[in-house]
Enzyme design. Structure first.
Site, PDB file in Angstrom:
ATOM      1  N   HIS A   1      -6.797  36.121 -13.671  1.00  0.00           N
ATOM      2  CA  HIS A   1      -8.107  35.559 -13.284  1.00  0.00           C
ATOM      3  C   HIS A   1      -8.699  34.444 -14.152  1.00  0.00           C
ATOM      4  O   HIS A   1      -9.823  34.047 -13.893  1.00  0.00           O
ATOM      5  CB  HIS A   1      -9.180  36.648 -13.098  1.00  0.00           C
ATOM      6  CG  HIS A   1      -8.809  37.726 -12.129  1.00  0.00           C
ATOM      7  ND1 HIS A   1      -9.568  38.863 -11.943  1.00  0.00           N
ATOM      8  CD2 HIS A   1      -7.762  37.852 -11.271  1.00  0.00           C
ATOM      9  CE1 HIS A   1      -8.997  39.642 -11.022  1.00  0.00           C
ATOM     10  NE2 HIS A   1      -7.892  39.045 -10.605  1.00  0.00           N
TER      11      HIS A   1
ATOM     12  N   ASP B   1       2.005  43.159  -7.101  1.00  0.00           N
ATOM     13  CA  ASP B   1       0.753  42.506  -7.509  1.00  0.00           C
ATOM     14  C   ASP B   1       0.488  42.745  -8.988  1.00  0.00           C
ATOM     15  O   ASP B   1      -0.640  42.958  -9.403  1.00  0.00           O
ATOM     16  CB  ASP B   1      -0.409  43.018  -6.642  1.00  0.00           C
ATOM     17  CG  ASP B   1      -1.698  42.265  -6.939  1.00  0.00           C
ATOM     18  OD1 ASP B   1      -1.633  41.154  -7.506  1.00  0.00           O
ATOM     19  OD2 ASP B   1      -2.789  42.789  -6.621  1.00  0.00           O
TER      20      ASP B   1
ATOM     21  N   ASP C   1      -1.004  35.938  -9.943  1.00  0.00           N
ATOM     22  CA  ASP C   1      -1.911  36.817  -9.188  1.00  0.00           C
ATOM     23  C   ASP C   1      -2.391  36.080  -7.949  1.00  0.00           C
ATOM     24  O   ASP C   1      -3.431  35.461  -7.974  1.00  0.00           O
ATOM     25  CB  ASP C   1      -3.087  37.242 -10.075  1.00  0.00           C
ATOM     26  CG  ASP C   1      -3.951  38.292  -9.413  1.00  0.00           C
ATOM     27  OD1 ASP C   1      -3.537  38.871  -8.398  1.00  0.00           O
ATOM     28  OD2 ASP C   1      -5.071  38.526  -9.906  1.00  0.00           O
TER      29      ASP C   1
ATOM     30  N   HIS D   1      -0.756  39.694  -2.198  1.00  0.00           N
ATOM     31  CA  HIS D   1      -1.935  39.080  -1.560  1.00  0.00           C
ATOM     32  C   HIS D   1      -1.917  37.567  -1.672  1.00  0.00           C
ATOM     33  O   HIS D   1      -1.605  37.001  -2.714  1.00  0.00           O
ATOM     34  CB  HIS D   1      -3.247  39.693  -2.051  1.00  0.00           C
ATOM     35  CG  HIS D   1      -3.536  39.532  -3.516  1.00  0.00           C
ATOM     36  ND1 HIS D   1      -4.187  38.435  -4.028  1.00  0.00           N
ATOM     37  CD2 HIS D   1      -3.289  40.345  -4.566  1.00  0.00           C
ATOM     38  CE1 HIS D   1      -4.333  38.586  -5.336  1.00  0.00           C
ATOM     39  NE2 HIS D   1      -3.785  39.730  -5.695  1.00  0.00           N
TER      40      HIS D   1
ATOM     41  N   GLU E   1      -7.580  40.338  -1.135  1.00  0.00           N
ATOM     42  CA  GLU E   1      -7.484  41.441  -2.094  1.00  0.00           C
ATOM     43  C   GLU E   1      -8.533  41.307  -3.183  1.00  0.00           C
ATOM     44  O   GLU E   1      -9.093  42.289  -3.639  1.00  0.00           O
ATOM     45  CB  GLU E   1      -6.083  41.466  -2.733  1.00  0.00           C
ATOM     46  CG  GLU E   1      -5.797  42.716  -3.562  1.00  0.00           C
ATOM     47  CD  GLU E   1      -6.264  42.626  -5.012  1.00  0.00           C
ATOM     48  OE1 GLU E   1      -6.366  43.671  -5.651  1.00  0.00           O
ATOM     49  OE2 GLU E   1      -6.548  41.511  -5.501  1.00  0.00           O
ATOM     50  N   GLU E   2      -8.793  40.064  -3.588  1.00  0.00           N
ATOM     51  CA  GLU E   2      -9.623  39.867  -4.786  1.00  0.00           C
ATOM     52  C   GLU E   2     -11.084  40.252  -4.607  1.00  0.00           C
ATOM     53  O   GLU E   2     -11.711  40.730  -5.541  1.00  0.00           O
ATOM     54  CB  GLU E   2      -9.545  38.402  -5.253  1.00  0.00           C
ATOM     55  CG  GLU E   2      -8.169  37.979  -5.750  1.00  0.00           C
ATOM     56  CD  GLU E   2      -7.731  38.686  -7.028  1.00  0.00           C
ATOM     57  OE1 GLU E   2      -8.443  39.568  -7.509  1.00  0.00           O
ATOM     58  OE2 GLU E   2      -6.645  38.336  -7.534  1.00  0.00           O
TER      59      GLU E   2
HETATM   60 ZN   LIG Z   1      -3.763  40.502  -7.567  1.00  0.00          ZN
END
Ligand SMILES: [Zn+2]
Length: 458
Positions: free
Chosen positions: A422, A348, A286, A274, A320-321
């Protein structure tokens, strides 16, 4: 009889030999001429954080389209996707308040959360270990308070993704559930095992028509401090100030690059990651690593002059998030266009040392056959762990819309991923060049085998 066995045996042996020689070429190209690392550096340092709906997300769309065009892939195109547009606003503030003391703690608003009043929110805190405890305490205990979800990662899981899976309901559904019992806010322990001062954001989902309350993640050290303070002090309050908000939806895109199949051009093998990331960091692991590996797979095939039998696509999924809109759109269009898909592979889980692949919803016979046929070819590259398991959020919707597709997750070593998942430290410097390249080569190797032999193992 004996002769035919010998002939079949030697045919199979020569196919294995052709395959093993080509896999060697793939790894050589990736390790000598690989470009995912420099591409990732551009994505992280020249573009940076790219949350859905942001100007940077659009820059990433434009740049990856241009990049794949420059590589000369047969077709590069965009798919329109309408995405949510949430913005964090000013840096959040939080304090633990007791007696005359006020201790600042690091927090970040959860993606999708509403803000607090301009002056902030102050309330008593009730600590729970999860949704079950919330329910058993009920409205009497919860009403008017900030609910503090503090169930940590269970360290006994070997694959850290399983620990994440077992803890993340607190973040994703915790705020909506707490609101049902009259809570005024939610603080969630960051979804990581590492003990540090970095709060990890991530999506939370309110319920349609349900109450919305402000929700934030607290760093693991902050969570431990809040928990011990609650045990030691009588009147503990928590102060939270955040002014995030959701703006109107924005038109965005999936970016798709394609090598046309020579024998079955309308049968596809998809590899993707993503393109969007959270706003706090560069989205390196990520999922910058996944999208740059996907582009690299096609680049490797092109550099080796490999003409695939099936069309192979690198897909940069958007959103995606915090919405999964790109994955849903890709599946919708695949179905609408009557495309056949053999397999889709998602990267991912970070750009770490490749270990293998997980195959979603497959029978034991499938796993036995794939291990018998392909494990020996992948063993020299230490990426021969072929197991049953999840595939990836972006490709998941293909299961419902495309018959007989095999969904596959790329599985690198998982031990460090949730240190970097994140928080503000998901930056380029935390990606290792060789690990990233080995991952791209491993995915290319699997796609080559699928392209040559299919996945039916008859
Ligand atoms: Zn991800």
């Amino acid at each position: 009889m004996l002769l035919s066995i010998l002939v079949c045996g030697s045919l199979a042996a020569s196919a294995q030999n052709t395959d093993s020689l080509f896999l060697r070429k793939i790894y050589d190209e990736a390790l000598v001429n690989g470009q995912p690392y420099q591409n990732l550096e551009y994505l992280c340092k020249k573009i940076g954080p790219r949350l859905s709906g942001s100007a940077n997300a659009q820059k990433a769309v434009d740049w990856t389209k241009k990049l794949m065009g420059q590589y000369g892939f047969d077709r590069v195109f965009l798919q329109e996707v309408t995405v949510p547009h949430w913005v964090r606003g000013e840096k959040e503030q939080a304090k633990i308040v007791f007696g005359k003391q006020q201790i600042a703690v690091p927090v970040v608003a959860l993606g999708g959360s509403i803000g607090t009043e301009k002056t902030g929110l102050t309330a008593s805190v009730i600590e729970v270990q999860g949704l079950q405890e919330l329910k058993s305490l009920g409205e009497n205990a919860i009403k008017g308070k900030i609910v503090f979800y503090n169930r940590p990662f269970d360290p006994r899981f070997i694959e850290t993704g399983s620990a994440y899976g077992a803890a993340s309901d607190q973040r994703f559904r915790g705020p909506a559930e707490a609101a049902k019992y009259g809570a005024v806010g939610v603080i969630v322990r960051s979804m990581t095992e590492i003990l540090d001062d970095y709060p990890h954001t991530g999506a939370t989902a309110y319920e349609e028509g349900g109450n919305k309350i402000p929700a934030a993640a607290i760093s693991t050290k902050g969570a431990n401090l809040l928990s011990s303070t609650l045990k030691q002090q009588k009147e503990v309050k928590f102060y939270l100030k955040q002014n995030c908000e959701t703006l109107p939806d924005v038109l965005s895109y999936n970016v798709v690059g394609e090598l046309k199949g020579t024998e079955n051009p309308n049968e596809f093998i998809t590899v993707g990651g993503h393109l969007d990331s959270w706003d706090l960091a560069e989205g390196a692991n990520d999922d910058g690593t996944g999208v740059m590996q996907s582009v690299e797979v096609l680049r490797i095939f092109k550099a080796l002059g490999y003409r695939p039998k099936h069309s192979i696509r690198a897909v940069m999924f958007m959103n995606e998030e915090n919405g999964h809109k790109g994955g849903l759109k890709y599946a919708e269009l695949a179905q609408k266009n009557n495309e056949k898909h053999l397999a889709a592979i998602e990267s991912d889980e970070g750009g770490f040392t490749p270990r293998g692949f997980s195959f979603s919803d497959v029978k034991p016979e499938f796993l036995q056959a794939i291990n018998k046929n392909w494990k020996p070819l992948l063993e020299p590259y230490e990426v021969d762990r072929l197991v049953k398991g999840g595939a990836g959020t972006d490709i998941e919707p293909l299961k419902a819309s495309i018959p007989n597709i095999t969904l596959i997750g790329f599985r690198p070593d998982s031990q460090r991923y949730f240190d970097l998942h994140h928080p503000a430290k998901d930056v380029f410097e935390n990606v290792n060049k060789r690990e990233l390249e080995l991952g791209a080569a491993s995915i290319a190797a699997l796609i080559y085998l699928i392209d040559q032999h299919g996945l039916s193992f008859q």
